[in-house]
Design a protein around this motif. Structure first.
Motif, PDB file in Angstrom:
ATOM      1  N   ARG A  34     -10.721   9.060   6.287  1.00  0.00           N
ATOM      2  CA  ARG A  34      -9.204   9.579   6.706  1.00  0.00           C
ATOM      3  C   ARG A  34      -8.409   8.424   6.841  1.00  0.00           C
ATOM      4  NH1 ARG A  34      -8.277  14.294   8.215  1.00  0.00           N
ATOM      5  NH2 ARG A  34     -10.112  15.156   9.098  1.00  0.00           N
ATOM      6  N   GLN A  35      -7.578   8.013   5.845  1.00  0.00           N
ATOM      7  CA  GLN A  35      -7.016   6.859   5.697  1.00  0.00           C
ATOM      8  C   GLN A  35      -5.695   7.475   4.732  1.00  0.00           C
ATOM      9  OE1 GLN A  35      -8.503   3.455   3.617  1.00  0.00           O
ATOM     10  NE2 GLN A  35      -9.796   3.214   5.369  1.00  0.00           N
ATOM     11  N   PRO A  36      -4.437   7.579   5.202  1.00  0.00           N
ATOM     12  CA  PRO A  36      -3.488   8.166   4.604  1.00  0.00           C
ATOM     13  C   PRO A  36      -3.306   6.851   3.681  1.00  0.00           C
ATOM     14  CG  PRO A  36      -3.113   8.458   6.824  1.00  0.00           C
ATOM     15  CD  PRO A  36      -4.454   7.741   6.855  1.00  0.00           C
ATOM     16  N   THR A  37      -2.927   7.305   2.436  1.00  0.00           N
ATOM     17  CA  THR A  37      -2.937   6.451   1.385  1.00  0.00           C
ATOM     18  C   THR A  37      -1.930   6.922   0.487  1.00  0.00           C
ATOM     19  OG1 THR A  37      -5.219   5.678   1.473  1.00  0.00           O
ATOM     20  CG2 THR A  37      -4.172   5.039  -0.491  1.00  0.00           C
ATOM     21  N   ARG A  38      -1.056   6.370  -0.204  1.00  0.00           N
ATOM     22  CA  ARG A  38      -0.033   6.674  -1.090  1.00  0.00           C
ATOM     23  C   ARG A  38      -0.427   6.524  -2.592  1.00  0.00           C
ATOM     24  NH1 ARG A  38       4.745   8.229  -0.274  1.00  0.00           N
ATOM     25  NH2 ARG A  38       5.358   7.382   1.691  1.00  0.00           N
ATOM     26  N   VAL A  39      -0.300   7.618  -3.220  1.00  0.00           N
ATOM     27  CA  VAL A  39      -0.722   7.493  -4.632  1.00  0.00           C
ATOM     28  C   VAL A  39       0.254   6.841  -5.532  1.00  0.00           C
ATOM     29  CG1 VAL A  39      -1.480   9.013  -6.782  1.00  0.00           C
ATOM     30  CG2 VAL A  39      -2.019   9.787  -4.513  1.00  0.00           C
ATOM     31  N   GLU A  71       1.316   3.904 -20.220  1.00  0.00           N
ATOM     32  CA  GLU A  71       1.558   4.345 -18.713  1.00  0.00           C
ATOM     33  C   GLU A  71       1.335   5.703 -18.610  1.00  0.00           C
ATOM     34  OE1 GLU A  71       5.756   3.805 -17.840  1.00  0.00           O
ATOM     35  OE2 GLU A  71       5.393   4.385 -15.601  1.00  0.00           O
ATOM     36  N   ILE A  72       0.602   6.186 -17.355  1.00  0.00           N
ATOM     37  CA  ILE A  72       0.499   7.532 -17.254  1.00  0.00           C
ATOM     38  C   ILE A  72       0.680   7.809 -15.653  1.00  0.00           C
ATOM     39  CG2 ILE A  72      -1.474   9.381 -17.254  1.00  0.00           C
ATOM     40  CD1 ILE A  72      -3.056   7.432 -18.986  1.00  0.00           C
ATOM     41  N   VAL A  73       1.376   9.237 -15.398  1.00  0.00           N
ATOM     42  CA  VAL A  73       1.741   9.323 -14.082  1.00  0.00           C
ATOM     43  C   VAL A  73       0.806  10.562 -13.662  1.00  0.00           C
ATOM     44  CG1 VAL A  73       3.352  10.807 -12.826  1.00  0.00           C
ATOM     45  CG2 VAL A  73       4.376   9.298 -14.829  1.00  0.00           C
ATOM     46  N   PRO A  74       0.012   9.902 -12.536  1.00  0.00           N
ATOM     47  CA  PRO A  74      -1.071  10.711 -12.160  1.00  0.00           C
ATOM     48  C   PRO A  74      -0.909  11.878 -11.413  1.00  0.00           C
ATOM     49  CG  PRO A  74      -0.805   8.820 -10.864  1.00  0.00           C
ATOM     50  CD  PRO A  74       0.024   8.719 -11.774  1.00  0.00           C
ATOM     51  N   PHE A  75      -1.640  12.699 -11.155  1.00  0.00           N
ATOM     52  CA  PHE A  75      -1.267  13.872 -10.162  1.00  0.00           C
ATOM     53  C   PHE A  75      -1.090  13.402  -8.737  1.00  0.00           C
ATOM     54  CE2 PHE A  75      -3.376  17.962  -7.719  1.00  0.00           C
ATOM     55  CZ  PHE A  75      -2.177  18.418  -7.849  1.00  0.00           C
ATOM     56  N   HIS A  76      -0.187  14.267  -8.175  1.00  0.00           N
ATOM     57  CA  HIS A  76       0.095  13.509  -6.573  1.00  0.00           C
ATOM     58  C   HIS A  76       1.125  12.220  -6.671  1.00  0.00           C
ATOM     59  CE1 HIS A  76      -2.262  16.563  -4.187  1.00  0.00           C
ATOM     60  NE2 HIS A  76      -3.255  15.976  -5.060  1.00  0.00           N
ATOM     61  N   ALA A  77       1.448  12.077  -7.582  1.00  0.00           N
ATOM     62  CA  ALA A  77       2.100  10.617  -7.622  1.00  0.00           C
ATOM     63  C   ALA A  77       3.182  10.474  -6.682  1.00  0.00           C
ATOM     64  CB  ALA A  77       2.860  10.468  -9.167  1.00  0.00           C
ATOM     65  N   GLY A  78       3.092   9.273  -6.200  1.00  0.00           N
ATOM     66  CA  GLY A  78       4.126   8.918  -5.006  1.00  0.00           C
ATOM     67  C   GLY A  78       3.715   9.805  -3.666  1.00  0.00           C
ATOM     68  N   GLU A  79       2.883  10.829  -3.627  1.00  0.00           N
ATOM     69  CA  GLU A  79       2.519  11.473  -2.309  1.00  0.00           C
ATOM     70  C   GLU A  79       1.574  10.755  -1.652  1.00  0.00           C
ATOM     71  OE1 GLU A  79       1.402  15.329  -3.245  1.00  0.00           O
ATOM     72  OE2 GLU A  79       2.708  15.762  -4.909  1.00  0.00           O
ATOM     73  N   MET A  80       1.376  11.209  -0.296  1.00  0.00           N
ATOM     74  CA  MET A  80       0.315  10.470   0.462  1.00  0.00           C
ATOM     75  C   MET A  80      -0.660  11.494   0.681  1.00  0.00           C
ATOM     76  SD  MET A  80       1.694   7.642   2.196  1.00  0.00           S
ATOM     77  CE  MET A  80       0.671   7.386   3.694  1.00  0.00           C
ATOM     78  N   MET A  81      -2.174  10.953   0.433  1.00  0.00           N
ATOM     79  CA  MET A  81      -3.121  11.750   0.550  1.00  0.00           C
ATOM     80  C   MET A  81      -3.909  11.250   2.115  1.00  0.00           C
ATOM     81  SD  MET A  81      -3.122  13.040  -2.378  1.00  0.00           S
ATOM     82  CE  MET A  81      -4.720  13.865  -2.619  1.00  0.00           C
ATOM     83  N   SER A  82      -4.274  12.499   2.528  1.00  0.00           N
ATOM     84  CA  SER A  82      -4.888  12.070   3.704  1.00  0.00           C
ATOM     85  C   SER A  82      -6.476  11.552   3.742  1.00  0.00           C
ATOM     86  CB  SER A  82      -5.086  13.457   4.588  1.00  0.00           C
ATOM     87  OG  SER A  82      -5.461  14.752   3.882  1.00  0.00           O
ATOM     88  N   TRP A  83      -7.221  11.845   2.633  1.00  0.00           N
ATOM     89  CA  TRP A  83      -8.543  11.022   2.400  1.00  0.00           C
ATOM     90  C   TRP A  83      -8.376  10.091   1.307  1.00  0.00           C
ATOM     91  CZ3 TRP A  83     -12.436  12.243   5.698  1.00  0.00           C
ATOM     92  CH2 TRP A  83     -12.159  13.432   6.720  1.00  0.00           C
ATOM     93  N   ARG A  84      -9.301   8.935   1.268  1.00  0.00           N
ATOM     94  CA  ARG A  84      -9.385   8.074   0.266  1.00  0.00           C
ATOM     95  C   ARG A  84     -10.816   7.930   0.141  1.00  0.00           C
ATOM     96  NH1 ARG A  84      -9.513   2.401  -0.795  1.00  0.00           N
ATOM     97  NH2 ARG A  84     -10.051   1.988   1.551  1.00  0.00           N
ATOM     98  N   MET A  85     -11.351   7.953  -1.055  1.00  0.00           N
ATOM     99  CA  MET A  85     -12.632   7.589  -1.497  1.00  0.00           C
ATOM    100  C   MET A  85     -12.588   5.963  -1.224  1.00  0.00           C
ATOM    101  SD  MET A  85     -15.012   8.246  -4.704  1.00  0.00           S
ATOM    102  CE  MET A  85     -16.142   6.819  -5.408  1.00  0.00           C
TER     103      MET A  85
END
Ligand code: NCD
Ligand code: ZN
Length: 348
Positions: A315-320, A330-344
């Motif tokens: 559980r480590q808030p991480t920005r995509v 150049e590819i724009v990923p899903f969740h671009a620019g969003e904070m995710m609550s989990w990080r692998m």
């Protein structure tokens, strides 16, 4: 396992477009970082229809990965009106092909060689039924009189039900389902039918594509539907019913091909796939159900062993990142620019 650490048996991705050429390395590595195996879609140009083409593509995938990545690409054959059942059977028996993919003609990216009428491939489907080879289905009817938001529901009654009645022993995966109709169809069917659900269809509905401005990076096929359909998909994914399992439909296109007057369909979810699913499952109060969906139900359907190793999410808030650049792509990923609550994490 603590509240801030999530350890999962390593998952597999049962539906991915790894692409070829310059894009392959980046997509294959993003997939192999999270997943042990992936069902690799055959919609290259030209499509993969022979054992030799399947084996060569598998070699290119493995060669594109960095040293030390352990990954098993599971190859698929692309069904055309005149596909040769003997060739496909040979590929299956020799371990080149795991399954066949049915694209209705012109349903999506690189599907001009797809099947024009399911009757044309009945001999092939009968052969697959006999040898126990799964059929993977892009479930949309493509005809001018059917509204794009109805294509999946119409496919169920017009194509899938009659085909399954005629071929009761054929094992079928209805790929990337987007509707409550499909959820209910799969629940009601026997054990020969399962479905994959993407990370993005659990999170977006059609408003996310169209309301307040058009967002090409979440446009994909089948297109996301109304919110109640998304809710049905979420309930199915977290239900613990083994007929529903993970398939990202990672389908990257260059930024310019998405932001275009006629933008390509496809979401690039591989770099944040397991994090996105984890977020959804947590929102549903069902993190405990993620491992079955991501790591157990797929292998069970495909009759493959479960993976033995594990991945760790913190559980480590991480920005995509807003976009991912590799070489001149150049590819724009899903969740671009969003904070995710989990990080692998790669190292524990
Ligand atoms: C896929 C692609 O780009 O290859 N696009 C998509 O929107 N999912 C094709 C497909 O699976 O329909
Ligand atoms: Zn796909």
């Amino acid at each position: 396992m603590t509240e801030d650490t999530l350890i999962l048996r390593r998952p597999d991705d049962w539906h991915v477009h790894l692409r070829d050429g310059a894009m392959l390395g980046q997509v294959a590595d993003a997939t192999a970082r999270q997943f042990a195996r992936a069902i690799v879609m055959p919609n290259l140009a030209p499509p993969i229809t022979t054992m030799q083409a399947g084996a060569a593509y598998r070699e290119r995938i493995l060669a594109a990965l960095p040293e030390g990545r352990v990954f098993t690409p599971l190859m698929t054959a692309y069904l055309t009106d005149d596909i040769d059942p003997d060739e496909v059977e040979r590929g299956f028996r020799q371990g080149v092909f795991t399954a066949c993919k049915l694209y209705p003609r012109n349903a999506t990216t690189n599907s001009t060689h797809g099947v024009s009428d399911i009757a044309n491939i009945y001999p092939m489907l009968e052969r697959m039924q006999t040898i126990g080879m799964p059929l993977l289905v892009h479930g949309e009817v493509v005809s001018a009189d059917i509204d794009i938001f109805d294509r999946e529901a119409v496919f169920l009654e017009r194509v899938l039900r009659p085909m399954m009645d005629d071929m009761p022993g054929l094992r079928v995966v209805l790929e990337h389902i987007t509707t409550r109709d499909s959820v209910e169809f799969v629940q009601a069917a026997g054990d020969t039918l399962a479905a994959t659900i993407t990370a993005h269809h659990l999170r977006i509905d059609r408003n996310d594509i169209l309301a307040g401005g058009i967002r090409p990076h979440v446009y994909c096929l089948p297109v996301a539907k109304r919110r109640f359909h998304r809710e049905a998909l979420r309930k199915a994914a977290v239900s613990g019913n083994p007929k529903f399992f993970l398939g990202t439909d990672t389908a990257p296109h260059r930024r310019g091909d998405k932001e275009s007057v006629c933008g390509c369909a496809g979401v690039y979810s591989a770099p944040v796939a397991i994090e996105s699913y984890a977020q959804t499952f947590e929102e549903e109060g069902a993190l405990g159900k993620l491992e079955g969906f991501a790591s157990e139900f797929g292998p069970r359907f495909y009759r493959l062993p479960l993976n033995k190793d594990a991945i760790t999410l913190k559980r480590q808030p991480t920005r995509v990142p807003e976009s991912i650049v590799s070489g001149d792509i150049e590819i724009v990923p899903f969740h671009a620019g969003e904070m995710m609550s989990w990080r692998m994490v790669d190292e524990v």
